[in-house]
Design a protein around this motif. Structure first.
Motif, PDB file in Angstrom:
ATOM      1  N   MET A 290     -37.894   6.993  23.708  1.00 29.04           N
ATOM      2  CA  MET A 290     -38.214   6.330  24.800  1.00 29.04           C
ATOM      3  C   MET A 290     -39.487   6.183  24.796  1.00 29.04           C
ATOM      4  O   MET A 290     -40.467   6.701  24.588  1.00 29.04           O
ATOM      5  N   LYS A 291     -39.704   4.817  25.181  1.00 27.31           N
ATOM      6  CA  LYS A 291     -41.054   4.072  25.015  1.00 27.31           C
ATOM      7  C   LYS A 291     -41.347   3.293  26.316  1.00 27.31           C
ATOM      8  O   LYS A 291     -40.658   2.925  27.052  1.00 27.31           O
ATOM      9  N   LEU A 292     -42.891   3.427  26.366  1.00 27.74           N
ATOM     10  CA  LEU A 292     -43.364   2.583  27.460  1.00 27.74           C
ATOM     11  C   LEU A 292     -43.591   1.419  26.920  1.00 27.74           C
ATOM     12  O   LEU A 292     -44.134   1.031  26.041  1.00 27.74           O
ATOM     13  N   LEU A 293     -43.454   0.111  27.788  1.00 25.80           N
ATOM     14  CA  LEU A 293     -43.317  -1.104  27.504  1.00 25.80           C
ATOM     15  C   LEU A 293     -44.785  -1.559  28.367  1.00 25.80           C
ATOM     16  O   LEU A 293     -44.591  -1.257  29.480  1.00 25.80           O
ATOM     17  N   GLN A 294     -45.503  -2.346  27.712  1.00 21.59           N
ATOM     18  CA  GLN A 294     -46.754  -3.106  28.753  1.00 21.59           C
ATOM     19  C   GLN A 294     -47.117  -4.416  28.258  1.00 21.59           C
ATOM     20  O   GLN A 294     -46.637  -4.974  27.186  1.00 21.59           O
ATOM     21  N   GLY A 295     -47.496  -5.253  29.422  1.00 19.77           N
ATOM     22  CA  GLY A 295     -47.804  -6.686  29.081  1.00 19.77           C
ATOM     23  C   GLY A 295     -48.056  -7.228  30.408  1.00 19.77           C
ATOM     24  O   GLY A 295     -47.999  -6.755  31.513  1.00 19.77           O
ATOM     25  N   ASN A 296     -47.940  -8.659  30.555  1.00 26.46           N
ATOM     26  CA  ASN A 296     -48.087  -9.582  31.502  1.00 26.46           C
ATOM     27  C   ASN A 296     -46.936  -9.326  32.527  1.00 26.46           C
ATOM     28  O   ASN A 296     -47.109 -10.076  33.656  1.00 26.46           O
ATOM     29  N   LEU A 297     -45.922  -8.679  32.157  1.00 25.36           N
ATOM     30  CA  LEU A 297     -44.771  -8.475  33.005  1.00 25.36           C
ATOM     31  C   LEU A 297     -44.770  -7.123  33.706  1.00 25.36           C
ATOM     32  O   LEU A 297     -44.188  -6.933  34.643  1.00 25.36           O
TER      33      LEU A 297
END
Length: 606
Positions: A421-428
């Protein structure tokens, strides 16, 4: 075994972050015990109302010399998981009398089933039912008639809601009592196969209904490892269940004896009992970390990325998705239960179940053994398997070796090196992705976006063949403030069909995907949500989007100047019907998914 450095670091960070809020909480429950509403402070009129209909227990309750247990129940006989609770109160009253105490049903709470409402308008009430359950629990316990509480609940929002409400009465010793899973039915792989055939129009409704009925066929919790069974796992990881009690089938003698054991244990834990164990001290920072670790180690439901922050807040504890992501990097996946594997929770229990998991995680330094459980000196005492011997409840040590390594493995040879289970990050924005059941070759998906504001429109486009290509399916305006953050599990089958055709497919939403989500890479719970001006509202059809679990990226591949100049898409008008308009206040005041998506906690300043 020394504590794993990542577990230690995250725990210390949570403790430091929570210093002032946790102190305020502990001060509150201490005052509630000494100065709050309880039987000795009730007027004669108050007290008379409280025991007026208690029959044979009236004189005992009136005397105030014995513990009186408040039962908060999620019983209804429409939902398979909660139907077994119908007879529990009468059993508990008998068990309480055996130990010189009494019990009363303090109140009932709503028990909404995501399985029944999945893909329907009523799913928009689902997340906020947790707040309603918490408030109902508070109403039940507010009468001041009780020195302890037994919570009867098992499914998705019910256990978190019960805990959130009960934690505001954290001076009360409290135990959760499960009802157990239904026996295994149709194999989950076969169920999914029929669903996908139905999505392609290759079988009809009657064939689909027959398959679903063979899967969900009797009393008890659904047998896949979704949110309901993840709830039970976490209660054991926090030491709030009698050891090994989560996955014992309903209607068995062992199930009944575990309920008796819980009742007797609560009496020992009472504030005038021999071993006072208040809920607010049982659930501390270490216990919350244990729940996260258990979630990661067993491949549990993504819904708890929302529920755990809300539960923690009710106890004055602050956690965030960075904590979960960091723990996921250190905690191996040691269970493979559907949708992450072929076996169900009955097979998981037979392989060693929670006693094995607890023993493995503590031995590896991945869980805190030194927490206040409801039953003993440490969580290690939870690594015991219940059984009946000559009709009496006994406990054996956890299995030394897994009875089935296709379902349960030791820490040193896991199914996956991390928790999946992972954290996604970015301009969204920030999002969660669960990759336990996703083929590693699909962890990075880059394709044009097709944007929807309604899950039913996705199904329509799928049936029309408009999605037969590499595609990132985006469904936005699905967050708590927009429409209550429904699960979008209805889309699993059509997206799975597209993937099976060989297309690159991913799913992106500020809503939820079911705790039973599987093989499609899905960036979910995007925060901030589009309704609150989150960047998902800037996305346009045809924009290239990258979803990358390997690097933790959620990115719209759009020129920054163009991106910054874009306006937000307009949200659809609020929906009416199926009672959704009654939940407008909760939508308007809800906070972000990462905090728990709760209007109640937000407005309470918790």
């Amino acid at each position: 075994m020394n504590l794993h450095p990542v577990v230690e670091q995250v725990t210390e960070r949570i403790i430091a972050r929570s210093t002032s809020s946790r102190k305020a909480y502990l001060d509150l429950i201490e005052r509630q015990r000494d100065q709050g509403v309880h039987r000795p402070t009730l007027s004669c009129g108050n007290l008379a109302h409280g025991f007026a209909s208690s029959g044979d227990d009236k004189s005992t309750i009136r005397s105030g010399k014995a513990m009186n247990i408040g039962i908060v129940t999620a019983y209804n006989d429409m939902l398979s998981a909660h139907q077994p609770y119908g007879r529990y109160p009468e059993q508990i009253k008998i068990f309480a009398r055996e130990a010189g105490a009494t019990a009363q049903v303090a109140g009932g709470v709503s028990a909404m089933c995501d399985g029944v409402t999945q893909g329907q308008d009523s799913m928009e009430l689902s997340l906020f039912s947790r707040d309603i359950i918490a408030m109902s629990t508070a109403i039940a316990l507010s009468h001041g008639m009780f020195e302890g509480a037994l919570l009867l609940g098992i499914c998705d929002k019910i256990v978190p809601g019960l805990l959130i409400g009960a934690l505001r009465f954290g001076h009360l010793p409290t135990i959760l009592i499960p009802a157990g899973p239904m026996p295994s039915g149709l194999a989950n792989k076969e169920k999914v196969r029929v669903r996908e055939l139905f999505a392609q129009g290759k079988v009809g409704r009657e064939e689909l209904l027959e398959a679903e009925s063979a899967s969900y066929h009797g009393a008890g919790t659904c047998t896949f490892f979704g949110t309901a069974n993840s709830n039970q796992m976490m209660m054991e990881m926090m030491g709030l269940h009698i050891p090994g009690s989560s996955f014992v089938n309903p209607g068995t003698k062992l199930r009944q004896e575990l309920t008796r054991a819980a009742t007797h244990q609560l009496i020992r834990n009472g504030w005038t009992g021999e071993d006072y164990r208040p809920l607010g001290h049982c659930i501390d920072e270490k216990a919350i970390v244990n729940a996260i670790v258990g979630l990661l180690a067993t491949g549990g439901s993504t819904n708890h990325v929302i529920h755990l922050p809300a539960i923690a807040r009710s106890a004055g504890i602050r956690i965030d998705w960075d904590d979960m992501d960091q723990l996921s990097s250190a905690v191996p996946l040691i269970a493979s239960v559907y949708p992450n594997g072929s076996g169900d929770v009955n097979h998981f229990a037979a392989a060693g179940g929670m006693p094995y998991v607890i023993r493995e995680l503590i031995s590896a330094g991945l869980a805190h053994g030194d927490i206040m459980t409801i039953y003993g000196g440490s969580l290690s005492e939870g690594a015991r398997q219940p059984k009946l011997e000559d009709g009496e409840l006994r406990f054996d040590d956890a299995l030394e070796q897994s009875a089935d390594e296709t379902i349960l493995r030791p820490v040193e040879s896991p199914f996956q090196a991390d928790g999946g289970m992972k954290l996604l990050q970015g301009n969204l924005g920030r999002a969660t992705i669960k990759v336990s059941a996703v083929d590693p070759s699909r962890w990075t998906t880059e394709a044009p976006a097709v944007i929807f504001h309604d899950q039913n429109d996705v199904v329509t486009a799928f049936k029309a063949g408009q999605l037969d290509r590499d595609v990132i399916v985006v469904v936005r305006f699905q967050g708590p403030a927009a429409n209550g953050m429904p699960e979008l599990h209805k889309l699993s089958a059509p997206l799975g069909v597209l993937q099976d055709k060989g297309y690159k497919v991913a799913f992106v939403t500020d809503g939820r995907m079911s705790g039973a989500s599987g093989k499609i890479p899905s960036a979910i719970h995007i925060s901030p949500e589009a309704f609150h001006g989150g960047p998902l509202g800037k996305l346009r059809d045809g924009d290239m989007v990258r979803v990358c679990a390997a690097k933790g990226e959620l990115v719209a591949l759009v020129d920054p100047a163009i991106w910054d100049a874009r306006e937000q898409a307009a949200p659809p008008p609020p929906a009416m019907g199926t009672g959704r308009e009654l939940f407008a206040m909760l939508r308007h005041h809800s906070d972000p998914a990462e905090k728990g998506g709760s209007a109640m906690l937000s407005e309470a300043g918790l």
